[in-house]
Design a protein around this motif. Structure first.
Motif, short mmCIF file in Angstrom:
data_model
loop_
_atom_site.label_atom_id
_atom_site.label_comp_id
_atom_site.label_asym_id
_atom_site.label_seq_id
_atom_site.Cartn_x
_atom_site.Cartn_y
_atom_site.Cartn_z
N LYS A 126 0.83 -1.19 0.00
CA LYS A 126 0.00 0.00 0.00
C LYS A 126 0.87 1.25 0.00
O LYS A 126 1.90 1.30 0.66
N LYS A 127 0.44 2.25 -0.73
CA LYS A 127 1.18 3.50 -0.78
C LYS A 127 1.02 4.26 0.53
O LYS A 127 -0.03 4.21 1.17
N TYR A 128 2.08 4.98 0.90
CA TYR A 128 1.99 5.76 2.13
C TYR A 128 2.68 7.11 1.95
O TYR A 128 3.51 7.31 1.06
N VAL A 129 2.31 8.04 2.81
CA VAL A 129 2.85 9.39 2.82
C VAL A 129 3.45 9.64 4.19
O VAL A 129 2.87 9.26 5.21
N CYS A 130 4.62 10.28 4.25
CA CYS A 130 5.23 10.64 5.52
C CYS A 130 4.88 12.09 5.88
O CYS A 130 4.84 12.96 5.01
N LEU A 155 -5.85 12.19 3.22
CA LEU A 155 -4.97 11.17 2.63
C LEU A 155 -5.53 9.77 2.84
O LEU A 155 -5.47 8.92 1.94
N ASN A 156 -6.08 9.50 4.02
CA ASN A 156 -6.70 8.20 4.27
C ASN A 156 -7.86 7.95 3.30
O ASN A 156 -7.98 6.85 2.73
N GLU A 157 -8.68 8.97 3.10
CA GLU A 157 -9.81 8.85 2.17
C GLU A 157 -9.34 8.66 0.73
O GLU A 157 -10.05 8.08 -0.09
N SER A 158 -8.14 9.14 0.44
CA SER A 158 -7.58 9.01 -0.92
C SER A 158 -6.80 7.71 -1.11
O SER A 158 -6.20 7.50 -2.16
N GLY A 159 -6.79 6.87 -0.09
CA GLY A 159 -6.18 5.55 -0.23
C GLY A 159 -4.75 5.44 0.25
O GLY A 159 -4.07 4.44 -0.03
N TYR A 160 -4.26 6.42 1.00
CA TYR A 160 -2.89 6.39 1.49
C TYR A 160 -2.85 6.12 2.99
O TYR A 160 -3.69 6.63 3.74
N ASP A 161 -1.88 5.32 3.41
CA ASP A 161 -1.53 5.30 4.83
C ASP A 161 -0.71 6.56 5.12
O ASP A 161 -0.03 7.10 4.24
N VAL A 162 -0.75 7.00 6.36
CA VAL A 162 0.02 8.18 6.76
C VAL A 162 0.98 7.76 7.88
O VAL A 162 0.55 7.24 8.91
#
Length: 208
Positions: A126-130, A155-162
């Protein structure tokens, strides 16, 4: 009596700052100084391991090392006082890199730092953002009390883990908490595999 001439001389440049961002921002100007004056440069930083392989023509020393028989010595340090002893400009009202260019007498242009990576990109499901909410001074903080949580929710709603990677603890919800005093090499690996980084003016922003 001597006419100041750095060509072929030994020069000691001390980066007199503990902050990660300061060290990363200023090292490339040490290299520009070396090339401009064709001199031998010894440089002390607090993060030598990030630079030593990327700048092979600079001799890196540990902080507080005494060196004899050098031609001249420079200190690079940040200062926000009006009557500054250490920096010709105030850091909080000028670009951080300009501190180094002014002290070393260089024309100011932005120079991208080179860092020692020695890492490879991993594969995650899964894609994630820092993100990092914190900075070294209150002036650098984002003043919106709910701003960071809004970003996390979006970001969560857009499919990214944070993934929160600050040293300071976080109170954000629905994040992967990697806060704490983590080795920089691990921070670099986490940033390398992220889609992108969001932060304020901090060392982690420079590292990213």
């Amino acid at each position: 009596e001597d006419i100041f001439n750095l060509n072929g001389k030994s020069v000691f440049i001390k980066i007199d700052a503990y902050a990660l961002g300061d060290n990363i921002a200023w090292v490339p100007y040490v290299e520009e100084f070396r090339k401009k004056h064709n001199c031998t440069v010894l440089c002390s930083t607090f993060f030598n391991h990030l630079f030593v392989k990327q700048y092979p023509n600079i001799l890196f020393l540990e902080p507080n090392t005494n060196v004899e028989n050098i031609y001249t010595q420079y200190y690079i340090g940040a200062e926000n006082e009006t009557e500054s002893k250490y920096s010709p400009i105030q850091t909080d009202s000028n670009p951080l890199q300009m501190v180094a260019s002014k002290i070393l007498g260089l024309d100011h242009t932005e120079v991208r730092p080179k860092l020692e990576l020695g890492m490879y990109r991993k594969t995650y499901n899964k894609k994630y953002v820092c993100i990092s909410e914190h900075a070294s001074h209150e002036k650098k903080q984002w003043k919106d009390p709910n701003g960071w949580q809004k970003i996390v929710d979006f970001l969560n709603e857009s499919g990214y883990d944070v993934v929160v990677i600050s040293k300071e603890q976080t109170c954000l919800k629905n994040v992967i908490d990697l806060t704490g005093n983590i080795p920089i090499k691990d921070r670099m690996q986490t940033l390398l595999d992220a889609e992108f980084f969001i932060g304020v003016s901090s060392g982690l922003s420079w590292l990213s």
